[in-house]
Scaffold this motif. Structure first.
Motif, PDB file in Angstrom:
ATOM      1  N   THR A  15      11.046  51.625   7.940  1.00 43.34           N
ATOM      2  CA  THR A  15      10.979  50.185   7.632  1.00 43.34           C
ATOM      3  C   THR A  15      12.404  49.666   7.696  1.00 43.34           C
ATOM      4  OG1 THR A  15      11.214  50.668   5.289  1.00 43.34           O
ATOM      5  CG2 THR A  15       9.004  50.368   6.122  1.00 43.34           C
ATOM      6  N   PHE A  16      12.769  49.135   8.827  1.00 38.53           N
ATOM      7  CA  PHE A  16      14.155  48.770   9.022  1.00 38.53           C
ATOM      8  C   PHE A  16      14.217  47.454   9.740  1.00 38.53           C
ATOM      9  CE2 PHE A  16      18.277  50.432   8.514  1.00 38.53           C
ATOM     10  CZ  PHE A  16      19.043  49.806   9.464  1.00 38.53           C
ATOM     11  N   GLY A  17      13.931  46.362   9.063  1.00 40.02           N
ATOM     12  CA  GLY A  17      14.012  45.077   9.714  1.00 40.02           C
ATOM     13  C   GLY A  17      15.325  44.427   9.394  1.00 40.02           C
ATOM     14  N   LEU A  18      16.013  43.993  10.408  1.00 41.90           N
ATOM     15  CA  LEU A  18      17.288  43.358  10.161  1.00 41.90           C
ATOM     16  C   LEU A  18      17.153  41.846  10.198  1.00 41.90           C
ATOM     17  CD1 LEU A  18      19.512  45.705  12.292  1.00 41.90           C
ATOM     18  CD2 LEU A  18      19.557  45.467   9.853  1.00 41.90           C
TER      19      LEU A  18
END
Lengths: 223, 169, 421
Positions: free
Chosen positions: A67-70
């Protein structure tokens, strides 16, 4: 007028074939098949492969992304998980929060200079085999904002697939995901350094460091 | 908006409080602007609060390079009952970029003043925690100033692919 | 948990969550106990912070005594990039700030430029802007609802909300060509007229959306767990919020009906009949209800705008600022010259400064533009509601359980792209 009646015939042919296979399988399990028959049965019905290929197949169909939303691309990445373009069809829906449990880092959004060391640290915490997708124009190649605050992802970590777009449509991200999946199914080298020729970039810890879980050596060498 | 006459009345009242406080008034595109001296800013805002402008909506900085004094700080005030807006502007130079902070009286200015400090270099005296907010803590320079370069990386197009920087090497 | 502590303890008696049973520790010898606060870092990489927000929390057990946000992890220097580009090209750059309100960012910017250049937007352009902005508001609230419920554990809501978001994205794609970051709103109006058949699709969506919102409400409104987690949690009074400069649904949830669409109407909002949902208690539940109701009100606005959509030009006729229609390029020399000037150099805006506030899904979004007379802006600053609203997180989460804090952060609706710009 010719009327061909393939269907019924084919079905009955399949049915007899199936029955024959069933009987052969039963015979094999009973140990009743002799040499030639046994060989032919094995050739027809059992899929042989190498363990590596089987592992690659399992790995490619059950990646755990992180889960790596920038930034904006994160919204389109969430759309990929949504029901229209469903990444769960390929088994990739199990997003995990901890890098230790993940195989894939989808860099979705712009990478600022403050964030880059953190992303690198997260990447280092992931266990091999691991891959990264650079989603969107900003992390692939500076994108819309070519300025002091942004870093292209290639500068500090290895990227397997770059997906262009601003933001890329969920279908475009899916295309990138499928390309990566094909790459994984082809059983590449496991270590990212072997894949991209990144030797010489290992972190070297001083000997008096308090990091006790670093493998030994004269200078403790990190991942 | 307080119209032009209302603006002059306000300016007059502020000049009564401090003769050198108000430097200029401007009524541009139906918007009232007061230009004040940096040291007078908290007093001006308090006076305007008394007049009904009880909401500080925005504190932002501007770089007027090459005009001097170079750095500007703008305060946007809002009167919710009359639906009125007024802007208070102040200018400081880079040699002495000190403006008294309005954070103690207007808590909303906390992060906004930190942002101006980070990106322009204006020091707000009396701010509880004046540190960089958007750039890394050890960053040097104030990026939003007009003479700070935009920066960036060369983008690899097909025509310059052979000149790939090879960052991974 | 209510614990009896010795007199020389560090913390006061804690009173959150009265439903828990009390545990009596008075028989324990606490003279040797040493209490201190735990400093915990919610890193920028965290599934429950909405974006790359870093929080440094001082915890007393599970209770938050102090929390400080650290931002800047997605700072893109948008305002600096905007100074480098002509006004037309600033629009896509500025759109990507608050990346869920991508119709509102250029609206604020174009409004500021139109103020400076004294351009009138034709009525059809205004109505089209309103339709797209309200659709964007619904979209933003849908994503907020989906991700917030994901944080709370009501995971199915994520898929329901994103399903409706896909419908809105299809509408945007049909009218503008892009799902997100459409650069549809231009200086002087909108980029292009809507295609035939679009209006019918929007009406279809508007007919269906209220029942979808009712379904969301049916799932959540009376849900026991949702109520226990949200009612009377993080109640903040109106004056504190006003001091902190909070606007938008956060302020409206505490009872103050401040909405720029009604208070200082811009872009024909005064032509439409809609209501402003206002909360009574000021807790997390009210913040949720306000946004849910806002979705219904936005549908009403879109329907009314479609009903009253005027004929005519969708962009200003002033050829010094807006591109001429392409068919004119073959016949008119002036059109060709205007087209050339606009595309190569861009238009020049008279010198001056303008501040244009609008109501975005998160609060007052305003754009400050300073022009020095050239074709590139000298300063573009967006007064982002999330940036100012984030300052409230410390006040809102005093003495909250960590789990309640996650819910509060979700109800705050921070968008890090807007906070960091």
């Amino acid at each position: 007028m010719e009327i061909t009646r393939h269907q019924d015939g084919a079905k009955s042919l399949q049915q007899t074939e199936f029955r024959a296979r069933q009987l052969k399988a039963r015979d094999m399990l009973n140990g009743d098949l002799d040499e030639a028959d046994l060989e032919q049965h094995v050739r027809e019905s059992i899929v042989t492969t190498t363990v590596d290929k089987a592992l690659a197949w399992a790995r490619g169909n059950s990646i755990y992304p992180m889960t790596f939303g920038l930034a904006c691309c994160a919204i389109e990445m969430m759309s990929t998980v949504g029901s229209r373009v469903d990444v769960a069809r390929f088994g990739w829906e199990a997003y995990r929060g901890s890098p230790r449990q993940c195989d894939l880092l989808i860099l979705s959004g712009r990478v600022s200079i403050k964030m880059a060391p953190i992303i690198r640290r997260v990447w280092d915490q992931m266990l091999e085999p691991k891959w990264a997708i650079s989603m969107g124009a900003c992390c692939s190649s500076m994108g819309v904002f070519n300025n002091y605050a942004i870093v292209p992802a290639d500068k500090f970590m290895p990227i397997a697939v770059h997906v262009p777009g601003c933001p890329p449509r969920p279908e475009a991200l899916m295309h990138g995901i499928l390309k990566l999946r094909q790459h994984i199914l082809d059983d590449p080298d496991e270590g990212w350094r072997a894949r991209y020729g990144g030797f010489g970039t290992e972190e070297v810890f001083p000997t008096d460091s308090i990091a006790v879980n670093v493998p030994g050596g004269e200078e403790g060498q990190g991942a | 908006m307080p119209d032009a006459t209302g603006l002059e009345l306000l300016a007059g009242e502020l000049r009564d409080a401090d003769a050198d406080g108000v430097l200029d008034t401007l009524f541009f595109r139906d918007k009232s602007v007061l230009l004040v001296a940096p040291a007078f800013v908290p007093a001006a805002l308090e006076h305007l609060r008394g007049k009904g402008f009880r909401a500080l909506m925005s504190v932002h900085g501007v770089d007027y390079f090459p005009e001097e004094p170079r750095l500007g700080v703008h305060y946007e005030l809002l009167d919710m009952h009359e639906v009125d807006r007024i802007t208070v502007k102040t200018r400081v130079s880079t040699e002495d970029p000190h403006v008294p902070s309005v954070t103690p009286a207007w808590p909303t200015a906390n992060h906004q003043e930190r942002e101006i400090f980070d990106l322009f270099g204006v020091h707000f005296d009396g701010h509880p925690n004046l540190t960089r907010i958007l750039m890394p803590d050890d960053y040097e320079g104030h990026p939003q100033r007009r003479d700070f370069p935009v920066g960036g990386e060369p983008v690899l197009f097909t025509h310059n692919e052979t000149k790939s920087p090879g960052w991974w090497k | 948990m209510q614990a009896e502590r010795s007199e020389d303890a560090v913390s006061d008696v804690v009173q959150p969550g009265l439903r828990e049973q009390t545990i009596d520790v008075s028989s324990v010898d606490t003279s040797e106990l040493h209490e201190e606060l735990l400093t915990l870092n919610f890193g920028p990489v965290h599934p429950a912070t909405h974006g790359v927000l870093r929080l440094i929390a001082q915890l007393d057990g599970e209770v938050i005594r102090d929390i400080k946000p650290v931002i800047g992890y997605v700072h893109t220097g948008i305002e600096k990039t905007a100074e480098d580009k002509s006004y037309w090209k600033v629009i896509p750059v500025v759109e990507r700030m608050d990346y869920l309100a991508y119709m509102f960012n250029p609206m604020a910017f174009c409004g500021a430029v139109e103020t400076l250049a004294q351009i009138e937007v034709p009525p059809r352009g205004q109505y089209l802007r309103v339709i797209h902005m309200e659709l964007n508001r619904i979209l933003s609230h849908l994503v907020w609802l989906g991700t917030s419920c994901l944080d709370l554990g009501a995971i199915s809501m994520f898929w329901y909300c994103f399903r409706d978001r896909e419908t809105i994205n299809d509408l945007f794609e049909m009218s503008t060509g892009q799902r997100m970051h459409t650069r549809y709103i231009q200086v002087g109006g909108v980029f292009e007229d809507v295609p035939p058949g679009w209006e019918a699709k929007v009406r279809e969506f508007c007919a269906e959306m209220p029942s979808r919102v009712d379904q969301f409400a049916a799932l959540l409104d009376n849900n026991e767990i949702f109520n226990q987690r949200m009612r009377d949690v993080a109640t903040v009074d109106e004056q504190t919020l006003l001091d902190l400069g909070i606007t938008g649904p956060l302020l409206r949830a505490s009872g103050n009906p401040w909405d720029l669409r009604k208070a200082a109407p811009y872009c024909s909002y005064d032509h439409f009949d809609f209501q402003i949902p206002v909360g009574t208690v000021g807790d997390n539940y009210d913040r949720y209800s306000c946004r849910l109701q806002e979705m219904r009100e936005s549908v009403k606005i879109v329907t009314q705008a479609l009903d009253g959509l005027p004929e005519g030009a969708y962009v200003t006729e002033d050829r010094k600022y807006a591109l001429p229609p392409r068919h004119e390029l073959a016949t008119s020399m002036e059109a060709l010259i205007h087209h050339f000037k606009l595309v190569t150099e861009g238009f020049r805006v008279p010198p001056g400064e303008a501040y244009y506030p609008i109501e975005s899904p998160r609060g007052e979004l305003a754009c400050f533009v300073r022009s020095d007379g050239s074709s590139k802006p000298a300063r573009v600053h967006m007064r982002e509601p999330s940036f100012v609203n984030l300052q409230a997180i410390t006040t809102m989460s005093k003495d909250l359980y960590l789990a309640d804090f996650i819910a509060t952060l979700a109800m705050l609706d921070p968008i890090l792209g807007g906070i960091d710009r």
